[in-house]
Design a protein around this motif. Structure first.
Motif, PDB file in Angstrom:
ATOM      1  N   LEU A 182     -10.908  25.768 -49.507  1.00 19.97           N
ATOM      2  CA  LEU A 182     -11.003  24.973 -50.735  1.00 19.97           C
ATOM      3  C   LEU A 182      -9.634  24.763 -51.365  1.00 19.97           C
ATOM      4  O   LEU A 182      -8.908  25.713 -51.626  1.00 19.97           O
ATOM      5  CB  LEU A 182     -11.929  25.668 -51.737  1.00 19.97           C
ATOM      6  CG  LEU A 182     -13.385  25.834 -51.303  1.00 19.97           C
ATOM      7  CD1 LEU A 182     -14.158  26.625 -52.335  1.00 19.97           C
ATOM      8  CD2 LEU A 182     -14.030  24.485 -51.069  1.00 19.97           C
ATOM      9  N   GLY A 183      -9.300  23.523 -51.610  1.00 17.76           N
ATOM     10  CA  GLY A 183      -8.051  23.228 -52.309  1.00 17.76           C
ATOM     11  C   GLY A 183      -6.833  23.143 -51.412  1.00 17.76           C
ATOM     12  O   GLY A 183      -5.762  22.787 -51.871  1.00 17.76           O
ATOM     13  N   ASN A 184      -6.978  23.476 -50.130  1.00 17.37           N
ATOM     14  CA  ASN A 184      -5.836  23.442 -49.221  1.00 17.37           C
ATOM     15  C   ASN A 184      -5.775  22.081 -48.526  1.00 17.37           C
ATOM     16  O   ASN A 184      -6.687  21.705 -47.787  1.00 17.37           O
ATOM     17  CB  ASN A 184      -5.983  24.563 -48.183  1.00 17.37           C
ATOM     18  CG  ASN A 184      -4.750  24.713 -47.338  1.00 17.37           C
ATOM     19  OD1 ASN A 184      -4.151  23.734 -46.907  1.00 17.37           O
ATOM     20  ND2 ASN A 184      -4.355  25.950 -47.115  1.00 17.37           N
ATOM     21  N   ILE A 185      -4.687  21.332 -48.772  1.00 20.37           N
ATOM     22  CA  ILE A 185      -4.611  19.970 -48.259  1.00 20.37           C
ATOM     23  C   ILE A 185      -4.461  19.948 -46.740  1.00 20.37           C
ATOM     24  O   ILE A 185      -5.055  19.118 -46.056  1.00 20.37           O
ATOM     25  CB  ILE A 185      -3.476  19.216 -48.966  1.00 20.37           C
ATOM     26  CG1 ILE A 185      -3.907  18.933 -50.403  1.00 20.37           C
ATOM     27  CG2 ILE A 185      -3.145  17.925 -48.257  1.00 20.37           C
ATOM     28  CD1 ILE A 185      -2.785  18.645 -51.336  1.00 20.37           C
ATOM     29  N   TRP A 186      -3.716  20.906 -46.186  1.00 17.10           N
ATOM     30  CA  TRP A 186      -3.616  20.967 -44.717  1.00 17.10           C
ATOM     31  C   TRP A 186      -4.956  21.370 -44.130  1.00 17.10           C
ATOM     32  O   TRP A 186      -5.306  20.958 -43.024  1.00 17.10           O
ATOM     33  CB  TRP A 186      -2.510  21.940 -44.295  1.00 17.10           C
ATOM     34  CG  TRP A 186      -1.182  21.450 -44.759  1.00 17.10           C
ATOM     35  CD1 TRP A 186      -0.387  22.022 -45.701  1.00 17.10           C
ATOM     36  CD2 TRP A 186      -0.539  20.237 -44.362  1.00 17.10           C
ATOM     37  NE1 TRP A 186       0.714  21.242 -45.905  1.00 17.10           N
ATOM     38  CE2 TRP A 186       0.658  20.154 -45.101  1.00 17.10           C
ATOM     39  CE3 TRP A 186      -0.849  19.222 -43.461  1.00 17.10           C
ATOM     40  CZ2 TRP A 186       1.534  19.088 -44.966  1.00 17.10           C
ATOM     41  CZ3 TRP A 186       0.037  18.165 -43.331  1.00 17.10           C
ATOM     42  CH2 TRP A 186       1.199  18.105 -44.063  1.00 17.10           C
ATOM     43  N   GLY A 187      -5.700  22.183 -44.867  1.00 17.72           N
ATOM     44  CA  GLY A 187      -7.048  22.534 -44.426  1.00 17.72           C
ATOM     45  C   GLY A 187      -7.912  21.294 -44.328  1.00 17.72           C
ATOM     46  O   GLY A 187      -8.703  21.143 -43.399  1.00 17.72           O
ATOM     47  N   ALA A 188      -7.727  20.379 -45.299  1.00 15.20           N
ATOM     48  CA  ALA A 188      -8.489  19.132 -45.255  1.00 15.20           C
ATOM     49  C   ALA A 188      -8.159  18.355 -43.986  1.00 15.20           C
ATOM     50  O   ALA A 188      -9.033  17.748 -43.363  1.00 15.20           O
ATOM     51  CB  ALA A 188      -8.182  18.284 -46.491  1.00 15.20           C
ATOM     52  N   LEU A 189      -6.887  18.409 -43.574  1.00 10.90           N
ATOM     53  CA  LEU A 189      -6.486  17.712 -42.340  1.00 10.90           C
ATOM     54  C   LEU A 189      -7.168  18.345 -41.128  1.00 10.90           C
ATOM     55  O   LEU A 189      -7.773  17.644 -40.305  1.00 10.90           O
ATOM     56  CB  LEU A 189      -4.958  17.755 -42.193  1.00 10.90           C
ATOM     57  CG  LEU A 189      -4.393  17.041 -40.980  1.00 10.90           C
ATOM     58  CD1 LEU A 189      -4.741  15.564 -40.993  1.00 10.90           C
ATOM     59  CD2 LEU A 189      -2.885  17.220 -40.896  1.00 10.90           C
TER      60      LEU A 189
END
Lengths: 321, 297
Positions: free
Chosen positions: B245-252
């Motif tokens: 949650l909240g991690n932009i690289w995680g979103a990638l």
């Protein structure tokens, strides 16, 4: 004194509840068939909202995808009636049991997580079930769903269906009330308010939460079975996440820290959809506006607002008696 | 009905389709994740804003008569429309609720999504719309012996650009640093004399801008219709959760997993293609319940 107050409150609620029940019992012959149907739908929805409130209001669990269990109950009954030749009553029992089983499996994974992660895991597991139901055309009918599901001849008239659903609703409400007032219910609320302290005094927090989920999903399954009795069809949107959020709204609308609030919320929701939907196709817009007004002005819900308002009188009566 | 046979070329081109789908998902999810990280609110209205982005792209491109220059202007203007809508919603309503419980904020964003969804119906109606890509991005080019749409290649370029831009914003600009600090400790940031309310507003608008950009970019590849918000938002939530949650690289990472498994599902078992990404999400969450990368929560 607390015990006295609790008794008084329940006695205060007993007479209005009995009055409403009597009105509901004599109503069907007096009103048009359409209203009998709408009332039946309200009963089903009310039970669904009440079952969610056990997890969310009393358990403090982020039960984000409650609709799945409703759908599992409904689909189990529908599939048993259309695909097997087993006696009908087995299907009616299997529906809630299947929902509770799904609740046990999904809940078993979810209770290890907290708050938002709990909710997200439940949404993903629930969406998986939705996706399978949505695409498995040969078995579940896919996005068309199943229609024309048979029902026993005794339930063939609208009035009989109404009375059957009302009877089941009343039994479930009494059962839910007993559960909420039992030591288990008290423990559940204690866990909601302070899980760390509960764990420290030796309560198995996860097990209590899991049991709460299983009970809540069992009642959701009953609601699903009643939906099939009423509508004689099932479709995948019963398991879609928007329905789950709608149930959530019903709890908020009625007030989730009250016992009967979600029921009221469900009734308001069905009534809104039916009567506002008649005049405009933009009923979700109106729902959204109502919801925002509610969040700003009545965060405790309609029922919570009235309880708050009349609390001094109740307290006074309790101290006087 | 399992697909019986497929060549390496099929596999490769399907992976590329999955990757370009992942880019759209990433642009939408990075916005969602950014808002989640700074405001701590799962924004259910994100899907509705994505839909508004797609519908405004339709209207704006129509305004420019489907010309090439019009397309580039559309990509610029449609997200701005969405940003404006979100700014109004934030300043008029949302900013008064930050002190409330999480569930209330979640329900507020749901109410917002209901309202925005119906407003779209009011403005654009319930018919299918489509946007035409400019000539230079139309047609397809051969890759690994199979035809691959040019527009999807364009998406494969835009996705990393957005990722780099967002990284620069969050890590290298003062505003980005403040918003990261506000995510960790909003009271401390306030004590330093920074107007936290406006920091939140900026973060919210940037997140919603990305939703609009995703909608504008996806517009030429799909038929734009009501209900597209419901599908994207559930996918976006799951992606953000498996990424952290909240991690932009995680979103990638999450978008890549989701997009590619969906594309492979189409190849292996078309009927149940939709089940593949959900299964992948469930597996990830069972192995790493708090997401693959570190959550900012």
């Amino acid at each position: 004194m607390f015990r006295g107050a609790a008794k008084l409150v329940s006695r205060q609620w007993l007479w209005p509840a009995a009055g409403i029940l009597i009105i509901l019992l004599i109503l069907p012959p007096l009103v048009p068939r359409f209203y009998v149907y709408i009332l039946s739908l309200i009963f089903v929805t009310a039970l669904l909202a009440m079952s969610l409130n056990l997890a969310i209001g009393y358990g403090g669990l982020f039960q984000f995808h409650h609709g799945v269990f409703y759908g599992v109950g409904a689909y189990t009954l529908a599939l048993m009636l259309t695909k097997t030749s087993l006696p009908m009553w087995i299907g009616y029992i299997a529906g809630p049991i299947a929902a509770a089983l799904a609740g046990l499996i999904i809940g078993w994974f979810c209770v290890r997580l907290s708050q938002l992660y709990f909710g997200m895991l439940q949404i993903s597991l629930g969406s998986l079930i939705w996706a399978i139901v949505f695409r498995w055309y040969d078995f579940t009918g896919g996005d068309d769903g199943l229609h024309g599901i048979p029902r026993p001849s005794i339930l063939s008239s609208a009035h009989n269906t109404y009375y059957f659903i009302l009877l089941v609703l009343v039994i479930c409400l009494v059962a839910l009330y007993i559960i909420v007032k039992s030591p288990f219910g008290a423990t559940l609320q204690a866990i909601r308010d302070n899980p760390q302290r509960c764990a420290a005094v030796g309560i198995n927090v996860r097990r209590h939460q899991l049991v709460a989920i299983v009970i809540a999903t069992f009642f959701a399954g009953i609601a699903g079975v009643l939906f099939v009795v009423l509508e004689r069809s099932v479709f995948p949107s019963l398991l879609f996440w928007t329905l789950s959020l709608e149930i959530f709204i019903m709890c908020l609308l009625g007030g989730w820290f009250t016992f009967a609030g979600p029921m009221l919320g469900g009734a308001i929701m069905v009534a809104l959809r039916t009567f506002v939907g008649k005049y405009t196709e933009y009923w979700t817009l109106i729902l959204g506006v109502i919801l925002i007004l509610l969040i700003f002005f009545l965060p405790e819900g309609v029922m919570g607002y009235f309880l708050e308002k009349f609390k001094p009188q109740i307290k006074e009566a309790a101290e006087g008696g | 009905m399992l697909a019986q046979s497929f060549s390496f070329a099929d596999l490769a081109s399907q992976v590329l389709v999955g990757l370009s789908r992942a880019m759209i998902l990433f642009i939408v999810c990075s916005g969602l994740s950014f808002v989640l990280g700074v405001l701590r609110v799962p924004n259910v209205a994100h899907g509705a804003l994505y839909m508004i982005g797609a519908f405004s792209a339709y209207s704006i491109s129509l305004l420019f008569g489907n010309s090439t220059i019009g397309f580039w202007l559309t990509l610029f203007l449609a997200p701005l429309v969405v940003a404006l809508v979100s700014l109004i919603a934030e300043r008029a309503l949302f900013c008064h609720l930050y002190q409330r419980e999480h569930l209330m904020l979640l329900l507020f964003t749901f109410a917002l999504s209901l309202i925005l969804g119906d407003l779209v119906k009011l403005v654009w109606g319930a018919t299918y719309r489509s946007v035409v890509a400019p000539a230079v991005l139309r047609g397809s080019i051969p890759i690994f012996g199979s035809a691959f749409p040019r527009y999807n290649l364009f998406l494969l370029l835009v996705g990393p650009l957005v990722a780099v831009g967002l990284w620069l914003f969050v890590n290298k600009t003062k505003m980005g640093k403040i918003s990261r600090a506000a995510a960790v400790d909003r009271e401390m940031v306030g004590a330093l004399g920074i107007n936290v309310s406006w920091v939140f507003a900026t973060a919210f608008v940037i997140g919603c801008y990305l939703a609009g950009l995703g909608g504008a970019l996806v517009a030429p590849t799909i038929s734009i219709t009501l209900g597209m918000d419901h599908n994207i938002i559930i996918e976006a939530f799951l992606i953000v959760t498996i990424g952290g949650l909240g991690n932009i690289w995680g979103a990638l990472v999450g978008s890549l997993i989701f997009g590619v498994t969906q594309a492979l599902g189409v190849l292996f078992w078309p009927q149940f293609a939709i089940v593949f990404p959900y299964t992948a999400v469930v597996i990830v969450l069972l192995l790493r319940p708090t997401g693959l990368l570190k959550s900012v929560w």
